[in-house]
Design a protein around this motif. Structure first.
Motif: not given
Length: 403
Positions: A208-215, A274-278, A335-343
């Motif tokens: 969450g706050y303590a890590s930078d989202r890569k996408h 999506l965040k992890t476990e979302e 999501a297992i890890v932070p993930s990006t999808l195209i809807a």
């Protein structure tokens, strides 16, 4: 004799040697300009690839230190070459001075020692440090003066850039700590159990706050909204179509009518992060879009049980049936890890195709109404033959015959 030697050395300094110094400095300056240009290009590439702000700042600091080391190496080589040239021509030099000291002590200095000494001297020209090596001739002193002017500008510039990068890192670290402290305070005031507090804080620190989202999504880049519509449409096509192209229908459709695919990318697609476990969807929910996995990793659980879990990764497609059928999700996607999808919105996709084929003088597109039998009731259909059958039942046009 001394006067003749002095006059000869002075003439050499003002004539051949000074000419060589000027040419040498011009060559060094040109080489430095090329090095800086290449360095900036490399840093720009790293900045484009490394999307994490912290990693980008650290890479920038590392790049500045590498540039400093490269300039120190170049100056050390020039300083050593001048010292050797002066000594071989019988003039006083810092190399000759060291050799005289070593000969008096009965030892001989290695080339490695002379190079590290020259590097030490070069580094002191950029910093307040000092050392025992000093210019012994007019040529060496002239080179030292030029180097000091050069170092005065470069050192102040590098120090300011490194200081700015470190301040930026500290500011981001402070902001993350402030937000985490607010969460802790809220949980403490609400008397949340210690076990849940540890889970929440651990999650925020990891994902969450303590890590930078890569996408980074398009909506987060507000400057892109200032682009002209045509340019923004072209951007969305180039960022979205590479993922849609993994599906055979979109590849064929792009060959048939590229503008139609560009319209689909522009109006019918959206990015989801999506965040992890979302969880994106659950069993039994009405499906509204097909999903293309851009990055990350997700787990798909078929039905309501915890058995039959499948991993969904980059380039996988989920819930394609919604494009052709009235569909309800047959499982849950998390999501297992932070993930990006195209809807890909199913209704907007069908509207775009209906407009396309109306333009090409077709009466209508077969509307995907009612539930139809699917060989496998799952949101994951990786069998291309099943996909082709579904497309043919709801979309009875052969792209090869539409040309």
């Amino acid at each position: 004799m001394l006067d003749m030697t002095s006059d000869t050395h002075a003439g050499l300094l003002t004539g051949l040697s000074m000419g060589k110094i000027v040419r040498l400095m011009r060559t060094a300056r040109a080489a430095q300009v090329l090095r800086v240009a290449r360095f900036r290009t490399t840093i720009g590439f790293i900045d484009d690839v490394i999307l994490s702000e912290n990693m980008g700042s650290m890479a920038g600091i590392g790049g500045l230190l590498f540039a400093q080391a490269a300039m120190t190496h170049v100056l050390a080589c020039l300083w050593y070459a001048i010292g050797q040239w002066e000594m071989l021509n019988g003039y006083p030099s810092w190399v000759a001075r060291l050799n005289d000291v070593d000969q008096a002590a009965g030892r001989e200095r290695s080339t490695a020692y002379l190079y590290t000494t020259a590097s030490h001297w070069a580094l002191t020209q950029f910093t307040p440090g000092s050392m025992e090596v000093t210019p012994r001739s007019a040529l060496e002193r002239a080179f030292t003066i030029i180097t000091l002017f050069f170092g005065l500008v470069m050192f102040s510039s590098m120090v300011s850039q490194i200081t700015s990068a470190m301040a930026s890192l500290r500011a981001r670290h402070f902001e993350r700590n402030r937000r985490l402290n607010m969460v802790k305070r809220y949980l403490r005031e609400q008397r949340v159990s210690s076990g849940l507090v540890r889970k929440i804080i651990g999650y925020l620190r990891s994902f969450g706050y303590a890590s930078d989202r890569k996408h980074l999504t398009e909506r987060e880049v507000h400057a892109l909204q200032e682009l002209p519509e045509g340019m923004l449409r072209a951007l969305r096509y180039e960022t979205t179509f590479p993922m849609l192209a993994f599906h055979p229908l979109f590849r064929d459709l792009a060959r048939f009518d590229r503008d139609a695919v560009a319209q689909i990318c522009n109006s019918a697609t959206d990015e989801i992060v999506l965040k992890t476990e979302e969880t994106l969807f659950r069993f039994g929910q009405a499906a509204r879009a097909m999903y293309f996995v851009v990055s990350g990793s997700l787990s798909y659980t078929l039905g309501q049980s915890t058995e039959g879990v499948q991993t969904v990764q980059r380039r996988d497609m989920v819930s394609e049936a919604v494009l052709w059928l009235t569909w309800r999700h047959q499982g849950a996607l998390t999501a297992i890890v932070p993930s990006t999808l195209i809807a890909l919105d199913a209704e907007k996709f069908r509207d775009a195709l209906a407009t396309l084929f109306a333009t090409h003088s077709f009466k209508h597109m077969v509307a995907p109404e009612g539930d139809q039998d699917v060989e496998e009731l799952s949101d994951l259909i990786k069998d291309n033959e099943v996909i082709k059958i579904m497309v043919k039942q709801s979309f009875p046009y052969d792209m090869e015959n539409l040309r």
